[in-house]
Write an enzyme that holds these catalytic residues in place. Structure first.
Site, mmCIF file in Angstrom:
data_model
loop_
_atom_site.group_PDB
_atom_site.id
_atom_site.type_symbol
_atom_site.label_atom_id
_atom_site.label_comp_id
_atom_site.label_asym_id
_atom_site.label_seq_id
_atom_site.Cartn_x
_atom_site.Cartn_y
_atom_site.Cartn_z
ATOM 1 N N HIS A 139 0.786 -1.100 0.107
ATOM 2 C CA HIS A 139 -0.219 -0.127 -0.078
ATOM 3 C C HIS A 139 0.849 1.246 0.020
ATOM 4 O O HIS A 139 2.023 1.096 0.289
ATOM 5 C CB HIS A 139 -0.725 0.024 1.443
ATOM 6 C CG HIS A 139 -1.955 0.962 1.342
ATOM 7 N ND1 HIS A 139 -1.897 2.097 2.000
ATOM 8 C CD2 HIS A 139 -3.226 0.864 1.124
ATOM 9 C CE1 HIS A 139 -2.756 2.618 1.879
ATOM 10 N NE2 HIS A 139 -3.748 2.119 1.596
ATOM 11 N N ASP A 218 2.879 -5.153 7.928
ATOM 12 C CA ASP A 218 1.805 -4.177 7.881
ATOM 13 C C ASP A 218 0.736 -5.066 8.066
ATOM 14 O O ASP A 218 0.258 -5.988 6.939
ATOM 15 C CB ASP A 218 1.728 -3.471 6.479
ATOM 16 C CG ASP A 218 0.506 -2.946 5.916
ATOM 17 O OD1 ASP A 218 -0.600 -3.081 6.899
ATOM 18 O OD2 ASP A 218 0.166 -2.217 4.952
ATOM 19 N N GLN A 221 -4.637 -5.535 6.510
ATOM 20 C CA GLN A 221 -5.548 -6.657 5.832
ATOM 21 C C GLN A 221 -5.699 -7.912 6.479
ATOM 22 O O GLN A 221 -6.387 -8.493 5.855
ATOM 23 C CB GLN A 221 -5.546 -6.392 4.479
ATOM 24 C CG GLN A 221 -5.440 -5.082 3.798
ATOM 25 C CD GLN A 221 -7.182 -4.594 3.777
ATOM 26 O OE1 GLN A 221 -8.022 -5.151 4.020
ATOM 27 N NE2 GLN A 221 -7.375 -3.278 3.132
ATOM 28 N N LYS A 244 -10.693 -0.927 10.178
ATOM 29 C CA LYS A 244 -10.826 -2.006 9.339
ATOM 30 C C LYS A 244 -11.147 -3.359 10.031
ATOM 31 O O LYS A 244 -11.403 -4.388 9.431
ATOM 32 C CB LYS A 244 -9.575 -2.451 8.388
ATOM 33 C CG LYS A 244 -9.382 -1.029 7.410
ATOM 34 C CD LYS A 244 -8.096 -1.610 6.553
ATOM 35 C CE LYS A 244 -7.305 -0.336 5.990
ATOM 36 N NZ LYS A 244 -8.104 0.320 4.976
ATOM 37 N N CYS A 384 -5.057 2.876 -3.560
ATOM 38 C CA CYS A 384 -3.837 3.356 -2.865
ATOM 39 C C CYS A 384 -2.528 2.272 -3.400
ATOM 40 O O CYS A 384 -1.722 2.194 -2.396
ATOM 41 C CB CYS A 384 -4.016 3.397 -1.376
ATOM 42 S SG CYS A 384 -5.261 4.518 -0.921
#
Lengths: 429, 166
Positions: A139, A218, A221, A244, A384
């Protein structure tokens, strides 16, 4: 969590077969009652932000109605209670990923967590000629902070490429391994391809080549959709967002290894992060408060903890299973439909609950706008991740992403909507 | 007008949706059968632009003679709005003076950005069908792209400063 558990003791949101009773879960999410242009809302954009269960919304309201006070300051009752709730929330969120509360730093978002690392850790440790190793499926938030810093100190950015299958090329990765790597920052699950990367294995290999390298994951997600254990990943830092994860916007997390947190300088200066201040100098507080300058987003932290509790009460294994099953179903329906190119792995098990595709006839923006007229919310654009789209050779794509509240029937509405959009736009000569 | 040329109108529900939403028949007609797709043999000026947000592309070429637009080629690759907008531009421009083109472009952009009603001195004609973007800020750049490109093209040619796209 006691809310939602029936008198018999069985949580109605869990089915007997180890899955989720989605109809019961849907009743927890007030926004799903909304109608869009007279149609039932079909929300398939949870990778952008998830919807919030009642318990999260109630937590925010309850905080401001009953607890609101500044934390770690005053000696009055409200301040005590707010501080206790705030620190309890830290422990709850830590439990979600298997860490001690002292390892949990509150931030605004994954983006801020990664920037915190770039400025508070890397700015001090990154030198000219060092390598920052990223992947082509990052991202923007896991590219841009490193680019800014690399330019400042003269470090080099390298990217692990991905294969047509949507998986990182492990062979190329091994050729990029070197002792020059100072930072390895990798996305656990791609927000476009959905790919769940073998970050544990990759981190282990980076550590062999460069024992001192800072390893960052990261988890924006992944943490909302599958069991994630910080120790198991073997990373130094894990970043994720509350919004999220069925929590409120503006509350995020950076989880860190004790030793790394200790060696890190503050990110922002101000209140809350100090031990003592004179006009000449300041002694900084211990982590995690060292990185939390200023009045924090207490309501957001409590809301995020309520969301984490909600997920843990469902069970991350069940959450994962639902996500995999729904993704497999969507992939199968897209295959039947034909005429679309699907990006990323073609198996739910390898993905984090989303499908990204380009229709042969209908531009992604036209598709998203048309689906909106049917009440279906999907994302269209570059999500993004422009470098990734460039690598795929497309300018934009359409993405449907799932949460615990989505059903197969909603996937059917999506598929039917795509078919109808083709009739409208597809007869172009 | 092509308001009734509903060649592909398979579903009454779709008809209702597209009347209510962005896609009036005249817009879909321009999208399916765009005008001005043929490259010009000897354009007086040419410009290629992209909308970085969605990757839409446009090549705009004009031939000018005696202060008038003679021929237009507007080759857009993108969503229905950008293709239809480019097609309408290509159909509308030939024969206009440079001054008239500038007035038209200004009026169209004011209309699409909802800063002015179409009822002005210039009749927008079919271009009014792009009006659905007036309440959809996210899609406005798609419809505006050809007109902003036109501005930079004329600016270049007439020595007026270029404005950045978007």
């Amino acid at each position: 969590m006691s809310a939602g558990i029936s008198p018999a003791g069985r949580d109605p949101r869990l089915d007997a077969g180890g899955g989720l009773d989605v109809e019961a879960i849907r009743r927890d999410f007030p926004i799903l009652q909304r109608r869009i242009g007279g149609k039932a809302l079909v929300y398939l954009d949870s990778a952008a932000t998830s919807q919030k269960p009642r318990v999260v919304i109630d937590t925010l309201v309850d905080y401001y109605e009953r607890l609101n006070a500044n934390v770690h300051r005053g000696a009055h009752t409200l301040a005590e209670e707010a501080t206790e709730a705030y620190e309890n929330a830290r422990a709850t969120v830590g439990r979600l990923v298997g860490v001690d509360p002292s390892q949990v730093v509150w931030t605004r978002s994954t983006t801020e967590s990664l920037n915190l690392l770039a400025y508070a850790w890397a700015r001090r440790h990154l030198r000219a000629g060092d390598v920052v190793l990223l992947t082509e499926m990052e991202h923007h938030s896991n590219i841009v902070p490193w680019q800014i810093l690399a330019r400042e100190v003269g470090a080099r950015l390298q990217y692990v490429p991905f294969e047509p299958s949507g998986q990182l090329c492990q062979e190329s990765f091994r050729t990029l391994l070197s002792e020059r790597i100072r930072i390895f920052s990798v996305v656990h699950a791609s927000n476009v391809l959905g790919t769940v990367n073998p970050v544990r294995e990759m981190i282990a290999q980076v550590r062999q080549a460069a024992p001192d390298a800072l390893c960052v994951v990261d988890g924006a997600q992944s943490v909302p959709h599958m069991p994630v254990d910080f120790e198991h990943l073997g990373c130094d830092f894990l970043a994720f967002s509350g919004h999220k994860l069925y929590g409120p916007m503006g509350a995020g997390v950076l989880v860190g290894r004790h030793q790394r947190l200790e060696e890190m300088e503050p990110f922002h200066g101000g209140g809350e992060m100090i031990e003592s201040v004179s006009f000449e100098q300041t002694t900084f507080a211990a982590p995690p408060h060292r990185f939390e300058a200023g009045t924090p987003n207490v309501a957001g932290a409590l809301g995020l903890a309520a969301a984490a509790e909600y997920l843990m009460s469902l069970g991350m294994d069940r959450v994962r299973r639902h996500s995999v099953e729904l993704t497999d179903y969507a992939l199968e329906r897209l295959r039947e439909l034909g005429g679309v190119t699907v990006y990323g792995p073609f198996r739910g098990e390898l993905k984090s609950g989303l499908v990204t595709f380009v229709d042969r006839d209908v531009h992604a923006h036209d598709l998203a706008a048309y689906l909106d007229s049917l009440g279906v919310a999907i994302r269209a654009g570059h999500h993004c991740a422009q470098p990734l789209h460039k690598r795929l050779g497309i300018a934009s794509s359409a993405r449907a992403s799932f949460g615990v509240y989505n059903t197969r029937e909603e996937v059917d509405v999506l598929i039917e909507g795509i078919a109808r959009a083709r009739k409208l736009f597809g007869s172009r000569s | 007008m092509r308001e009734n040329s509903s060649a592909a109108d398979p579903d009454p529900a779709d008809r209702e949706i597209r009347q209510r939403e962005l896609w009036r028949d005249v817009l879909l007609d321009h999208f399916r059968d765009p005008r001005g797709r043929t490259p010009l043999a000897q354009p007086s000026c040419r410009r290629e632009v992209r909308n970085p947000l969605c990757g839409d592309r446009l090549v705009l070429e004009l031939t000018l003679a005696e202060d008038r637009v003679r021929e237009v080629s507007a080759r857009a690759r993108g969503c229905s709005l950008s293709v239809a907008s480019a097609s309408m531009l290509a159909e509308r421009l030939p024969g206009l003076t440079i001054g008239e083109v500038r007035d038209l472009s200004r009026t169209v952009q004011a209309y699409l950005t909802a800063s002015a009603d179409p009822a002005g001195e210039i009749d927008l004609g079919e271009i009014e069908a792009l009006g659905g973007v007036r309440r959809l800020a996210a899609r406005r750049p798609c419809a505006l792209l050809p007109w902003r490109c036109l501005d930079t093209l004329l600016g270049e040619d007439a020595g007026v400063s270029n404005e950045p796209l978007r």
